[in-house]
Structures are given as C-alpha cells and as structure tokens.
Write an enzyme that holds these catalytic residues in place. Structure first.
Site, PDB file in Angstrom:
ATOM      1  N   HIS A   1      29.212  47.766  39.262  1.00 46.84           N
ATOM      2  CA  HIS A   1      30.417  47.029  39.644  1.00 46.84           C
ATOM      3  C   HIS A   1      30.702  45.943  38.612  1.00 46.84           C
ATOM      4  O   HIS A   1      29.799  45.222  38.203  1.00 46.84           O
ATOM      5  CB  HIS A   1      30.245  46.382  41.024  1.00 46.84           C
ATOM      6  CG  HIS A   1      31.391  45.482  41.409  1.00 46.84           C
ATOM      7  ND1 HIS A   1      31.251  44.131  41.608  1.00 46.84           N
ATOM      8  CD2 HIS A   1      32.705  45.755  41.605  1.00 46.84           C
ATOM      9  CE1 HIS A   1      32.418  43.607  41.918  1.00 46.84           C
ATOM     10  NE2 HIS A   1      33.318  44.580  41.926  1.00 46.84           N
ATOM     11  N   SER A   2      31.942  45.876  38.168  1.00 51.46           N
ATOM     12  CA  SER A   2      32.379  44.849  37.225  1.00 51.46           C
ATOM     13  C   SER A   2      31.521  44.924  35.951  1.00 51.46           C
ATOM     14  O   SER A   2      31.371  45.983  35.360  1.00 51.46           O
ATOM     15  CB  SER A   2      32.318  43.473  37.891  1.00 51.46           C
ATOM     16  OG  SER A   2      32.866  42.478  37.066  1.00 51.46           O
ATOM     17  N   MET A   3      30.928  43.800  35.556  1.00 50.41           N
ATOM     18  CA  MET A   3      30.108  43.797  34.349  1.00 50.41           C
ATOM     19  C   MET A   3      28.858  44.647  34.500  1.00 50.41           C
ATOM     20  O   MET A   3      28.223  45.005  33.507  1.00 50.41           O
ATOM     21  CB  MET A   3      29.714  42.364  33.989  1.00 50.41           C
ATOM     22  CG  MET A   3      30.847  41.511  33.463  1.00 50.41           C
ATOM     23  SD  MET A   3      31.605  42.162  31.956  1.00 50.41           S
ATOM     24  CE  MET A   3      30.233  42.019  30.807  1.00 50.41           C
TER      25      MET A   3
END
Length: 1143
Positions: free
Chosen positions: A304-306
């Site tokens: 998720h995300s980074m």
C-alpha cells in the site's frame, strides 16, 4: 578621548560620539558616513529615540571600505545643495535593447543622493495588484479542488475480528532491524485457530506512516470467503486453492516517502522476513501444511502506498533471494516518480529501481530477464486520492502489458467508485474483488504457490478490467461446445439478417423459446460487432435461470452418435418429430457487468445503506471472434412472465464508432456538439483524440430522448475511458457528467510504447434504440474545475518555484547595494523585479517550454534531451523540466505559477515581518529598557537581562560542536533548523535596533538579514521532512545514525554565515568584478529552481548553501580582497569596553 573612524576617508573627522553598538549577541553596528558639512549636536543619551542628525554618528573601525565611491550610506544626513537638487533619472521602458538601461536606471536612482528611509512594510500599487492576483488564483485553485469536479464516495464499510500473532523468533539473529521492526501473522478470530501456518504465504507492506493493522480488512475477507465458500468447493480445492496466511510488518509507522535510507532499510528487512517466512513452512512445529504439497519458494506481496515501491525495491537489494517474489499487487503506490524530491537519495533510488525494471523488460530473451516471472499490478484510487496523485500509480513506463498494468477502482467491475488513499484498504466492494482475484491466481500444488505468469495476467485482467479493453481475452473461442440445443424444424424464431432483437418480457412461453440471430459471414465490407444488453443474469451451463446466451453451429446427428458428450442439453422441440440440433458454447464466462441505469439511479455503485442493485449483463464480440459459429441463440428459459429487457444486435463499425478531431483551443472557446441519430446502434462510441491531458476537466451534457410509443427500457448509460492506463468511469441515468481523467500528466514518464496520435478519451454510450429519437451531446471545458486539477499535479512546485522570485529579489538587492550602498527592503526590491526581471524571466521560461515542447525530428539529436544519450526510443526524462509537460497548449502555466509564487512570496515576506516585529515588541516588554544606553549607565546597571553578549570563543566552540554533531549523530537538517532560529533571532534584534536608531546603516543591516531569513525559510520545507524522520526514529528509540545527511559541507556555510550575522557585521560592498559573481550565482539559482526545481528539489539546498559560502567569503574580505581568515568573522567584542554607548 575622541576617536577617528578607521573606515572614513575624512582625515579631519573629529566627531566626539561613536556609533551605537549592540550590547549583546548579535552585535549590530550602526554604520554611517560622515558629512563634511556636519556639526556636533547635543543629545540626551538617556532617551530611547535618537533625534540627532545621523551625521553626528561615526562608524566603528573596520578593514572594509564602507563608503560608496560617489555616495554616503546614511539616509538621514544632510546633503550638499548640489545633491539636493539632483533628481533621479526617469525609468526607461523595458523593451528591446533598453532592458539593460532600465535596470541601470533603477539602480542609479540610489547613487548620488540619499533617498529617504522606506518602511519595509511599504508596498507599491503594482506589487499589491500582482500579489492579490497571485493569491486570488491560488485561492481559486484550492477552492476548485474541494468543490468542483469531485468524484462521488461510494465505499461501504467493512467489518472484521482481527487478531495478530507476533513472530518473536524473527530476531537479531535473522536481521539487524529486529529491534526496530516486527513481523506479525494475521489471524481472523473465530476462523483461524492457533498461529501455525497452513496455507499460502502473502506479505502485506504498509505505506508511508502506515500501520501493520491495515491488513485486516483484506485478510479478514479472504479468511471468511475461504471458510464460507471455497473450502466447500471441490473443484476449487482440486485446482490448488487453500487458505491464505497473511503476514504483516510493523514498521513503527516509518516515514518512507521522505527518506531514501528508510526505504532501503525496509526493503532489506523484508527480504530477510521472506526468507524467514518460507522457512516456517519447513518446520513441522509451526506448520500445519499437507506434507505431500511442495514447499513454498515464493511469497505474494501486497503493498500500500510507498509499500508498493518498497516491494519493487526488494528485487534490486543484495539480500534478495532469487525467485522469492513473483506476484506484486500495489494499491495507491507512486511507481512513476517520488511523491516529493526533497531527499536526493530517494530520487536516486527511484531512478535505480525504474532503470532496473525497464532494462530487465527490454531484454529480447526471457533467460536474460530476471523479472520474467514477475507480474506487477497497480491499483489506483482515482480522483478522491488527495495524498498521492493517481497519475503516479502508472506502471506503463516500467513494465509491458504482458507483465503488468494499471487499473483504477472506478474501472473494476462491481466496484465502480473512486477511493481515497486509506479507503482503498477497507472499502468493502474492493476487498471482495481483491480477495477473489488472489484466490484465482494461487495454486498450492506448485512450489511458486501461484499459477504461471500468463495465466496470472489473464486472471488479474478479468477481475480488475471491464472486459471491453483490447487486451481482454474472450473465452468462447477457446472453449469446446458444452450445450446441445434442440429446436423445432419449423421454428420461426430466426431473426432476419440485420434486424435487432428486442424483448420486453421473458416467460411468454411456458416451455421456453430460443431466438436465433444469424452471424454475418467474415470478410464483410464493414466491420461488424455483436452486442447484447439485459438486466438479467446470464446462466452458466446447467443452471436453471431465466436467460442463457449461446453461440451455436448446426450439429448433424449421425447414426450411432451419442449426445451424452454434451454436459448440458436444452430441448425446445416439444413433441414434434422433426428437429434441429445445435452444438453451442455458453457465453456466460464473457459477461461484462455494467452498472444498472434506471430513471431512479444516481450512482453506478450502491452506497452505504442503499439497496444493492443487480448490474446489467453485457456481451460484446467482434464478428471475427465468433465467425466459426452460425447463430447466436438467446434462450428464454423463464416459466412465468417476467418484466425485463433484452436487446441484441449486429452493428456496423462505421455507425457505432465516430472520431471527432477538434483542437483544445476550439474546444475551449466553442465547445463540441454532436448529434446521435435516431437510427443508431444501441452502443455508440465517440473518440476525441485531443482529450489526453489530466490537467483539464470537462462538462458533458446529454439531451433527453423522447420515447413516443413505448417506455424507455433503460436510461442512458455513459462510460468514459482511456486505453492506457486502464481508467473507466461510469455515469448512470446520465444527463450531465463531470469528466476528468488521468491521462498524460505532468512529470510522469511516457509509456514504454509511444502513444498514437489517435489515442484519446473515448465516450461510450448505451442508449435505448427503440425510442427512435435523436440525442444531442455537448462537451465543454470546465475552466474553473480545471483549476482544481492543478492542485494535485503542482503541489510540489511551491517548494521550488518561489525561489525563482526570492533569488531575483536578492540579486536586485545586492546589485543596488554594491553600486549605491543602499540595501533596499525585500518589498521594494520585489517591486523593481516585477517591473523587469521577473516578467522577462517568466517570458524566457515560457519560450523555453515551447521550444522543448515540440519533439525533435527522428534521427536528429535534441539539445534538451542530453540526459538520455542512449539509443532508446523513449526518453523517460522528457517531462522532468519546467512544468512537466511538453504540450504547448499549457504555455500559460509558467506565468500563472510565477504570478501565484509572487503572491506567496509577498505573503511570506509580510508574515516574517509581522513575526519579527511581534518578537521584537515582546523582547522590549521583557527587557524594560531602551534599545541602547550610555556606556556609563551600562557600567552602573551591569549587563542587561536579555541579549547577553556572546564571546568569539563561545561562538567558535558552538560552531565546532554543531558541526561535530552533524558529522556523527544528527542530520544536517537539524543544524539547518537551528540556523534558521538563530537567523530569526538576529533579524528580531536587527529590527529592534533599526526601529529605535533610525539610520541607513541599521536599515541596511535589517533589510539584509531579513532577506537572508526569507531565503532560508523557503529552503526549510526541503529539510523538514528528513528532520521529521530523524525525530521519529528517536521516538521509537532507534538511535542508529543515518548513513546519509552527515556531510558537514552541506551546512557549514549556513552556520558560519548565521554566526557572522550575529556579530552585527554588515556585508561589505563589492566594487570589483567579483560583484558580478553574486548576481550570476543568484540568477543561476532562479533558473534552476524553475527548470529542475520540482524534479530535483533537494539540489536547491546545496545551491543556496553555495550562496551562503560566497557571502561568508565576502564577509571575510575587504575592498582590496585580502583574505583575512575566518577569525575576522567573529570579531566585534575586543573593544566593547571602549565604545562609549551601546544599544
């Protein structure tokens, strides 16, 4: 005893009073030249205001010639009569060859006379207008981003019963980060019992400042779906489906978006975690896995995300175990470029990762590609994600479509809603689709625990794409016939060639009925396509529903041939002896789900608390895909009359597809109008190739269609989509649609394969063809809505572009000071820059953007593409410059952003002024004493309670200690914050002296330190993120120093400059040719900030650091330029006892 000023050229100067000197650190010197016409004047030295003529004050001794060659510094001194009658030269217009003369005219008005002191609060009308316009545009952008062109929120809440088992055995023997990070195994309470592993390993990686508990919605859905459905499905279990073991990592909410070393640390830890996870399945003490199954050799990774970027980084780390990762699915992950470029290391990591992936997939042979087995699927949240622009989630510039793709949540069937950055984890509709997709790619019978790469890609495309994309594979041509359809010979259910089938009810016959549409032969003059739309669910073979669609061929039954080879048989021949048999393939596996569109529909999704609507079923085939068959059979199996609709037809490509070529300029001025004729197919597509940019938003209006005879079967349904990336948006019961897209975006690298000039936004309409009425379509540009799109794409521009303004303002200040001895205020210099240098700079940058916007001819080298000197066809850095787009239509963005930055710089200037005046007033109230007192009074009262003097030795020790800490423990960003605070204190003290002792020297010094403070404040946001990471590490008791950010040369000039300014020493004027170096240096910074500042913002710190180093050199020299050493920077306290009075 009277003392001569060593800096004065007046040998006969016998002034009995010396200049006031700051009584504490920083020591500010009031510097004034002496006039030959001056006379001593009495002064009550106990008064806090100085009513003397400035000519009665002399300067302290200095090795620098403070006097201009043709003018004095003091602004309040009397001038000779000749000087009083001199008027400033008129300002010349800045056009053509007169630009240089105008700049000289602006500077020359400070030479030869003493202009009156100008308040730093003063602002001219032109500056005020420009600032108001800039702030107004900024307010319009922010207002538009929160009020216009907003996607609807449709996520339903998810629920779970989470439990987490910490794996304490994964300790320092396995990884050096065991004391900082932790590994957990998710357990759904009531379903998962114990902490033994028994299924297929999946590793969840949280994003920037994310929690390990964010895995619970998806993991809970997967556990419940297997427990309630899959474990009872013998076919699924036989295919290798088992429960999923979700592992998750507690990174203590590390901030990875701002710090490259943290990203590398997490990647290293995760590789060791995967090695440990795989070892668990080999240990019978902690594994409850079937011993007959092969041991797992790879792990599915969810990021998720980074966390998605960390997942890709793992594959380039030295401790990566080969083939331990073959499936990566990311959610809202910024793959294309870093969210911010404040850290040089994270920019380099991104470049290294992306170059590695591109190089791997550029190999001709699979054996040379270390990523050949890896699939990468990126899911983007769309317009509601205001944390990371969804444009950055694109992987089209990294992997070919055989190994990965980007899909938006608005595209995913039965989801059809945009999601914010966190909702993509807990959205109930999405997690259901996600869990089913993961179960479809796993295969426990293989050591990799997943199906082969090609099959995995087919599964992901089936679950995450609409099924109407060109890459979507149809299953009907690949299947064998499964159904034997028997009809009466005299059946009249065959529809004539070219006719449309329309059913308004099912169940007219209790025994069922089949409607046959003849399939046109291949090779027709015009391409044809079969489409079918219904509000009923299509049956799979053997199901007893209401409607089944089959692709059939005549099946002549030979003597002795059995019919049992067909698993399913449908007999509609009744009692008649004569019959026709058709061998058919079921089309249910190719059904495309569309959101239901009725007159009462508002959204394509069912929001929380709303009744879920069954989607429409849609089939779409090109004739070539079904040319081996003779009929399409629509079988009505309903036993009772049911109100519904079925529409099926073959349509010509020329009637259903239309391409409209219209320029953006014409679209902006006049809009686009189209008419869909009454005799039109059910599905119509309109392509507008010019609509590719994500910076523009549009309004689409559709007129009502009038159904005269019958009621409308369904309301108009609209789908807007891009062919790459795969973004689709649906609008139900559409009359008005707000259109925005994630196409060609600023600063995003181009795809691996060049886009065709015909690619663009496509509008796909489903309308009731039985109404037999025209439909008017109108498309216009939403100018105000488009402003809001600038917010997400150009947020980081405010970390770089304002330095263009500040650097030009400082450049003007130094040019005037070096030529006239007057250091004008920031606002006055800004006013002069707005008259010439800033407009010229913005105009030059605009011309530059237009010149690089036109692609270079094939075979010719482009000067501006020098960074990509390889023979690669695609330049992945072509969008790094300026405003990040090569579209000449957006030339106006440079002056617009420049105008906004002027307003922002003006606001920051006045905020800094207000802060310094407020702190100065507070210090005055606390000190209960005037800003300066007589030396005799100072001896009687002792040192003041505030602003205590600091000795040169103490300042030298402070500097050395700070630099030592930077080199060993603290990052230089912390020292920079300290330098900013010290500079703020210096500015406050300088303002206090300048307000109580009004003189040109005090005003010069105050304006100087104030402008340096403004410059440092604009660099502060670049340094704060790394400082936040360091403080966070201290908070989690991770005391290991950063392996980066300890270069003392990155902060030493700032520290020395700030310490120099605490002594109250004004920078000497530079009268030699070296004065041009200051101008060139600041001018270069302004150009870099505009051209490369957004993509390489971290470099701005080093460039301003170079300016600070140059100012330190200037401070340490005199007019004759002998280097007197750094010790001279700290002088100013040796003769304190002999200076008479001090402020």
């Amino acid at each position: 005893m009277r003392r001569h000023s060593s800096g004065s050229s007046q040998d006969g100067d016998t002034s009995p009073v010396e200049a006031p000197h700051v009584s504490s650190s920083p020591r500010l010197l009031a510097v004034d030249a002496n006039s030959p016409t001056q006379s001593p004047a009495g002064l009550d030295r106990r008064r806090s205001t100085d009513k003397r003529s400035a000519s009665t004050r002399s300067r302290r001794s200095s090795n620098v010639n403070w006097m201009p060659s043709d003018a004095r510094d003091g602004l309040l001194e009397k001038l000779p009569s000749a000087a009083l009658t001199t008027s400033p030269p008129p300002l010349l217009p800045a056009n053509g060859g007169q630009a240089k003369e105008m700049e000289k005219a602006q500077e020359s008005r400070f030479v030869g006379r003493r202009p009156r002191l100008r308040s730093p609060w003063a602002i001219t009308f032109s500056t005020l207008v420009a600032s108001i316009l800039g702030i107004g545009f900024l307010a319009a952008v922010l207002h538009s981003s929160v009020t216009r062109q907003l996607d609807s929120k449709g996520c339903r809440m998810s629920y779970m019963r989470p439990g987490y088992a910490r794996l304490d055995d994964f300790d320092t023997e396995h990884t050096r980060f065991a004391s900082k990070y932790s590994l957990y195994l998710y357990r759904e309470q009531g379903i998962d019992h114990g902490s033994k592993v028994k299924g297929i390993p999946i590793l969840f990686i949280p994003g920037n400042a994310g929690s390990y508990k964010q895995v619970r919605p998806i993991a809970a859905e997967a556990a419940n779906y297997f427990h309630d459905v899959l474990q009872h499905d013998e076919q699924a279990v036989k295919a290798g489906v088992r429960s999923l073991d979700f592992f998750t990592v507690d990174f203590n909410e590390d901030i990875t978006a701002f710090h490259g070393q943290t990203l590398l640390d997490q990647a290293e830890y995760l590789n060791e975690a995967i090695r440990y996870i795989l070892s668990l399945y080999l240990d019978p003490r902690v594994s409850d896995r079937d011993p007959d199954l092969p041991d797992p050799t790879s792990v599915i990774v969810l990021g998720h995300s980074m966390g998605g970027v960390v997942a890709r980084t793992m594959l380039i780390m030295p401790n990566y175990q080969s083939n331990s990762i073959n499936t990566i699915v990311t959610m809202s992950a910024p793959h294309a470029r870093p969210p911010v470029s404040f850290d040089g290391q994270i920019v380099k990591i991104y470049q290294d990762i992306n170059d590695y992936w591109r190089h791997a997939y550029s190999q001709q042979w699979a054996n040379n590609n270390p990523l050949w087995h890896v699939t990468l699927v990126s899911i983007a949240g769309g317009g509601l994600d205001t944390v990371v622009p969804s444009d950055y989630a694109s992987v089209e510039s990294l992997v070919p479509d055989t190994h990965g793709f980007t899909a938006f949540t608005t595209t995913i069937p039965n989801v059809w809603t945009s999601m914010d950055h966190q909702a993509i984890l807990w959205c109930d509709q999405f997690r259901k689709v996600f869990a089913r997709a993961i179960y479809d790619v796993v295969d426990v019978s293989r050591a990799t625990q997943t199906k082969p790469r090609a099959e995995r890609m087919r599964v992901f495309k089936r679950w995450f794409l609409t099924g109407m994309e060109t890459v979507a594979e149809k299953t009907v041509p690949l299947k064998d016939p499964t159904t034997l359809l028997t009809l009466e010979d005299n059946s009249n259910s065959i529809i004539a060639q070219g006719e449309r089938l329309v059913l308004r009810r099912l169940g007219a016959s209790s025994t069922g009925r089949a409607h046959l549409l003849p399939i046109p032969p291949p090779g027709s003059p015009d391409l044809k396509r079969f489409t079918l739309l219904t509000d009923q669910k299509l049956d799979n073979p053997g199901e007893n529903g209401r409607l089944e669609v089959l692709f059939c061929s005549v099946f002549p039954l030979q003597a002795g041939q059995a019919t049992t080879v067909f698993p399913s048989q449908i007999n509609l021949s009744g009692e008649t002896t004569g019959s026709t048999r058709l061998a058919c393939k079921n089309a249910a596996s190719d059904v495309i789900a569309l959101p239901a569109s009725y007159p009462t529909s508002r959204h394509p999704f069912s929001a929380e608390g709303e009744r879920e609507m069954s989607p429409f079923s849609y089939l779409q085939y090109e004739v070539d895909d079904i040319s081996e068959h003779q009929f399409v059979a629509i079988v009505d199996k309903a036993t009772t009359s049911t109100a519904c609709f079925v529409i099926a037809e073959f349509s010509d490509h020329s009637q259903s597809h239309r391409t409209t070529h219209i320029s953006l300029r014409r679209l902006l001025s006049l809009g686009m109008r189209l008419r869909l004729p009454a005799e039109r197919p059910m599905v119509t597509e309109i392509k507008v190739p010019s609509l590719q940019s994500s910076l523009l938003a549009y309004n689409l209006e559709i007129s009502n269609q009038a159904c005269k005879e019958n009621m409308e079967l369904f309301s108009p349904l609209l789908r807007q989509y891009l062919t790459e990336p795969y973004e689709s948006k649906y609008f139900v019961n559409v009359r008005h649609a707000t259109v925005s897209l994630h196409g060609v975006a600023p600063y995003v690298p181009p795809p691996l394969t060049r886009r065709s000039g015909e690619d663009g936004l496509i509008f796909q309409f489903w309308t009731d063809p039985t109404c037999n009425s025209n439909i008017e379509v109108k498309l216009t540009v939403d100018a105000m809505g488009s402003l809001g799109k600038l917010y997400m794409r150009y947020r980081t521009v405010f970390a770089a572009f304002p330095l263009l303004v500040v650097a030009l303002v400082l450049r003007k200040q130094f040019r005037i000071y070096d030529s006239a001895g007057v250091f004008v205020s920031f606002s006055e210099s800004l006013d002069m820059c707005l008259r010439q240098s800033i407009p010229l700079m913005l105009a030059s940058l605009t011309i530059l953007s237009l010149s690089i916007g036109s692609p270079a001819p094939a075979g010719n080298a482009s000067f501006w593409h020098w960074r990509n000197s390889t023979s690669s066809i695609v330049d992945f850095h072509q969008n790094d410059l300026l405003i990040g787009t090569q579209d000449p239509f957006f030339w106006f963005l440079i002056p617009l952003i420049g105008l906004i930055c002027v307003g922002v710089c003006t606001v920051l200037n006045y905020i800094t002024l207000a802060l310094t005046h407020l702190l100065s007033a507070a210090f005055s109230l606390l000190s209960f004493r005037p800003g300066w007192i007589r030396n005799d009074d100072r001896r009687k009262t002792g040192p003041p309670p505030a602003f205590l003097s600091s000795s040169p030795r103490r300042r030298m020790i402070t500097t050395v200690v700070l630099l030592f800490l930077v080199s060993t423990f603290i990052p230089y960003q912390f020292a920079y914050l300290v330098a900013c605070l010290v500079q703020l204190t210096t500015t406050v003290r300088a303002q206090r002296i300048a307000s109580e002792l009004r003189s040109s020297a005090n005003s010069n010094f105050y304006n100087y330190v104030h402008s340096i403070l403004v410059l440092m404040l604009w660099i502060l946001p670049i340094n704060v993120p790394t400082l936040v990471v360091w403080v966070h590490n201290l908070a989690v008791q991770w005391l290991t120093p950063f392996s980066s950010h300890h270069n003392v040369l990155s902060i030493m000039p700032f520290i020395v400059l700030v310490e120099t300014l605490t002594t109250g020493k004004m920078i000497p004027r530079v009268s030699s040719r070296f004065r041009h170096f200051t101008s060139v240096l600041l001018f270069g910074i302004s150009i870099y900030a505009a051209v490369y500042g957004v993509s390489y913002a971290y470099m701005l710190h080093y460039l301003v650091n170079l300016v600070a180093a140059w100012l330190v050199v200037v401070h340490s020299t005199s007019d004759s330029w002998p280097f007197s050493g750094l010790s001279s920077l700290y002088e100013g306290n040796a003769d304190d006892r002999k200076r008479g009075k001090e402020p």
